[in-house]
Design an enzyme around this catalytic site. Structure first.
Site, PDB file in Angstrom:
ATOM      1  N   GLU A  97       9.055  -9.395  -2.816  1.00  0.00           N
ATOM      2  CA  GLU A  97       9.394  -8.173  -3.556  1.00  0.00           C
ATOM      3  C   GLU A  97       8.151  -7.387  -3.961  1.00  0.00           C
ATOM      4  OE1 GLU A  97      11.478  -9.669  -6.963  1.00  0.00           O
ATOM      5  OE2 GLU A  97      13.218 -10.336  -5.830  1.00  0.00           O
ATOM      6  N   PRO A  98       7.302  -7.028  -3.006  1.00  0.00           N
ATOM      7  CA  PRO A  98       6.107  -6.275  -3.396  1.00  0.00           C
ATOM      8  C   PRO A  98       6.460  -4.849  -3.817  1.00  0.00           C
ATOM      9  CG  PRO A  98       6.273  -6.356  -1.008  1.00  0.00           C
ATOM     10  CD  PRO A  98       7.405  -7.187  -1.541  1.00  0.00           C
ATOM     11  N   GLY A  99       5.795  -4.368  -4.832  1.00  0.00           N
ATOM     12  CA  GLY A  99       5.982  -2.972  -5.253  1.00  0.00           C
ATOM     13  C   GLY A  99       4.644  -2.264  -5.153  1.00  0.00           C
ATOM     14  N   ARG A 100       3.800  -2.549  -6.136  1.00  0.00           N
ATOM     15  CA  ARG A 100       2.482  -1.927  -6.212  1.00  0.00           C
ATOM     16  C   ARG A 100       1.683  -2.059  -4.913  1.00  0.00           C
ATOM     17  NH1 ARG A 100       0.021  -1.517 -11.118  1.00  0.00           N
ATOM     18  NH2 ARG A 100       1.390  -3.193 -11.830  1.00  0.00           N
ATOM     19  N   ARG A 146       0.182   5.034 -16.967  1.00  0.00           N
ATOM     20  CA  ARG A 146      -0.550   3.764 -16.942  1.00  0.00           C
ATOM     21  C   ARG A 146      -1.797   3.731 -17.834  1.00  0.00           C
ATOM     22  NH1 ARG A 146      -2.640   1.678 -13.089  1.00  0.00           N
ATOM     23  NH2 ARG A 146      -2.016  -0.448 -13.506  1.00  0.00           N
ATOM     24  N   TYR A 200      -1.307   0.927 -20.507  1.00  0.00           N
ATOM     25  CA  TYR A 200      -2.022  -0.336 -20.267  1.00  0.00           C
ATOM     26  C   TYR A 200      -3.529  -0.174 -20.335  1.00  0.00           C
ATOM     27  CZ  TYR A 200       2.388  -1.057 -17.647  1.00  0.00           C
ATOM     28  OH  TYR A 200       3.692  -1.125 -17.238  1.00  0.00           O
ATOM     29  N   CYS A 206       0.214  16.348 -27.182  1.00  0.00           N
ATOM     30  CA  CYS A 206      -0.246  16.154 -28.552  1.00  0.00           C
ATOM     31  C   CYS A 206      -0.249  14.679 -28.929  1.00  0.00           C
ATOM     32  CB  CYS A 206       0.632  16.948 -29.507  1.00  0.00           C
ATOM     33  SG  CYS A 206       0.734  18.656 -29.011  1.00  0.00           S
ATOM     34  N   GLU A 207      -1.070  13.879 -28.241  1.00  0.00           N
ATOM     35  CA  GLU A 207      -1.221  12.452 -28.532  1.00  0.00           C
ATOM     36  C   GLU A 207      -2.652  12.080 -28.157  1.00  0.00           C
ATOM     37  OE1 GLU A 207       1.253   9.923 -29.152  1.00  0.00           O
ATOM     38  OE2 GLU A 207       3.002  11.246 -29.092  1.00  0.00           O
ATOM     39  N   TYR A 259       4.196   3.049  -9.952  1.00  0.00           N
ATOM     40  CA  TYR A 259       4.325   3.182 -11.406  1.00  0.00           C
ATOM     41  C   TYR A 259       3.705   4.494 -11.883  1.00  0.00           C
ATOM     42  CZ  TYR A 259       5.547  -1.635 -10.607  1.00  0.00           C
ATOM     43  OH  TYR A 259       6.139  -2.766 -10.106  1.00  0.00           O
TER      44      TYR A 259
END
Ligand SMILES: *Cc1c(COP(=O)(O)O)cnc(C)c1O
Length: 419
Positions: free
Chosen positions: A273-276, A312, A316, A343-344, A372
């Site tokens: 199940e590879p994603g990245r 990301r 993270y 505004c963060e 992602y």
């Protein structure tokens, strides 16, 4: 990122200058390379040559239909975690017999839809879920194909919020009770046990955690077999890491050969199940510089993409390379924070990064944004989400139009007393 490279100081995606896309479609825009997606898939699959295997792309990494079709046409299946993903996977032409359904919180409605569609396997994460699936399947006069996600208690040595195989995580069932739960599941009326599943985390850059997990799964499989329960599928999840900065993750071949060694002699189908790994370095986010700003000793480059488009870094503290679409040889290099308009304070893409001096209107590519990226984006600050473009050779295709404010407010209603 082989298909994102400079020719005469201009950044190309395959055979097309990225700046042409920015000009035509505007910014911010996600750009994916078809060849990068296709070649990474083919190479990953070839690495498992000689082993009965199915690569189910983890579509939470990138759920764009054109990306899904690329993998489906190459022979892949899809790993889904919601009813919405299941619907999009099938809309992209994926055979339900190549779809696995993961996730800790499948609703009864989602389970029913997947049963009716006839998916390959449910990756089940708790006893209550087992009972619920059994009940729904019996009501439909069906047997649900099930693998149980076992938590191997392996530390993948990656970011804490993407470690999923530790005892303390919410995922899977505990390794110690697995045999008992398999025995109980095998007796449930609506359940057909087809396999075992594990997934230990994401952005894993060494083979050892995978080897350890597969080894543990194999020991369990022997024990389960002794109880007279046959397992056809071994699903080892995803999690293989990629290069964002200076990581040295295993290649597809290194990963495959380590896994193949561990499963030698096992008579079962391997599900991956590879994603990245398949999508991460096949995409970039292109953004335009709006302003430069200097405060005390600090320099900021303010761009038109924001953390709602690519979460990301904010989420993270992830590192993404940032490259100008045009390298200007004579320009001074400066250390800057690349930030968005939201505004963060968490709205940043890079901190203290050496970058050539950028002028307003010039563009940057935020690299490694194919996984992602868009799939995690939101409309925070009422920002319409970016367009997505796929490049194939010299041609580019808008594979999702830029949202408008109309899209953002779709579904909103004014109550009568406020009219
Ligand atoms: C997220 C996830 C994946 C994919 O992870 P990557 O690190 O992108 O390969 C695979 N399987 C499951 C169950 C997941 O939750």
């Amino acid at each position: 990122m082989k298909y994102f490279a400079y020719k005469d100081n201009a950044l190309f995606c395959e055979d097309l200058p990225v700046s042409e896309i920015a000009k035509k479609v505007g910014t911010p825009v996600y750009v994916y390379s078809y060849r990068a997606l296709k070649e990474t898939f083919d190479r990953f699959s070839a690495a498992f040559g000689g082993t009965d295997h199915l690569i189910c792309f983890s579509m939470k990494a990138n759920s764009n239909g054109a990306v899904l079709r690329t993998f489906v046409k190459a022979g892949g299946g899809i790993d889904v975690v919601t009813g919405g993903e299941l619907e999009r996977a099938m809309a992209a032409g994926c055979d339900p017999k190549k779809i696995v359904f993961s996730g800790v919180g499948k609703s009864s409605e989602e389970i029913k839809t997947a049963l009716v569609a006839g998916i390959l396997q449910f990756n089940v994460e708790s006893e209550e879920e087992l009972e619920n699936i059994s009940r729904i399947a019996s009501d439909l006069g069906k047997k649900a194909p099930v693998a149980i996600r076992v938590n191997p208690d392996v530390d993948p040595k990656t970011h804490a919020s993407i470690s999923t195989g530790l005892k303390s995580s919410k995922f899977g069932i505990c390794h110690d009770n697995a045999v008992e739960i398999y025995a109980r599941a095998a007796k449930m009326r609506g359940i057909e046990i087809v396999g075992i599943d594990c997934h230990i985390g994401s952005q894993i850059t060494r083979v050892e955690p995978f080897v350890e997990a597969v080894r543990k799964a194999r020991v369990l499989m022997e024990k389960i077999k002794k109880r007279g329960i046959a397992l056809k599928n071994l699903d080892i999840g995803g999690g293989l890491g990629i290069v964002y900065k200076d990581e040295t993750p295993p290649t597809a071949e290194e990963y495959a050969s380590a896994v193949k060694k561990e499963i030698a002699g096992l008579d079962c189908k391997l599900i991956l199940e590879p994603g990245r790994f398949l999508a991460g370095n096949a995409g970039v986010l292109v953004t335009q510089v709006l302003y430069n700003k200097e405060r005390e000793a600090k320099k900021f480059v303010i761009v038109d993409a924001a953390s709602n488009d690519l979460m990301r870094p904010a989420l993270y503290d992830a590192f993404h390379k940032i490259e100008p679409l045009h390298v200007e040889a004579g320009r001074e290099k400066v250390h800057v924070d690349v930030v968005g308009p939201i505004c963060e304070t968490g709205d940043f893409f890079a901190k203290e990064r050496p970058l050539q001096t950028m002028l307003p209107g010039e563009c940057l590519a935020i690299m490694g944004a194919g996984a992602y990226g868009f799939s995690m984006s939101s409309n925070y600050n009422s920002r319409p989400r970016p367009a997505e473009v796929m490049v194939n050779g010299r041609d580019s295709f808008v594979v999702r139009e830029r949202e408008t404010v109309k899209d953002v407010v779709k579904g909103e209603k004014v109550p009568g007393f406020l009219k």
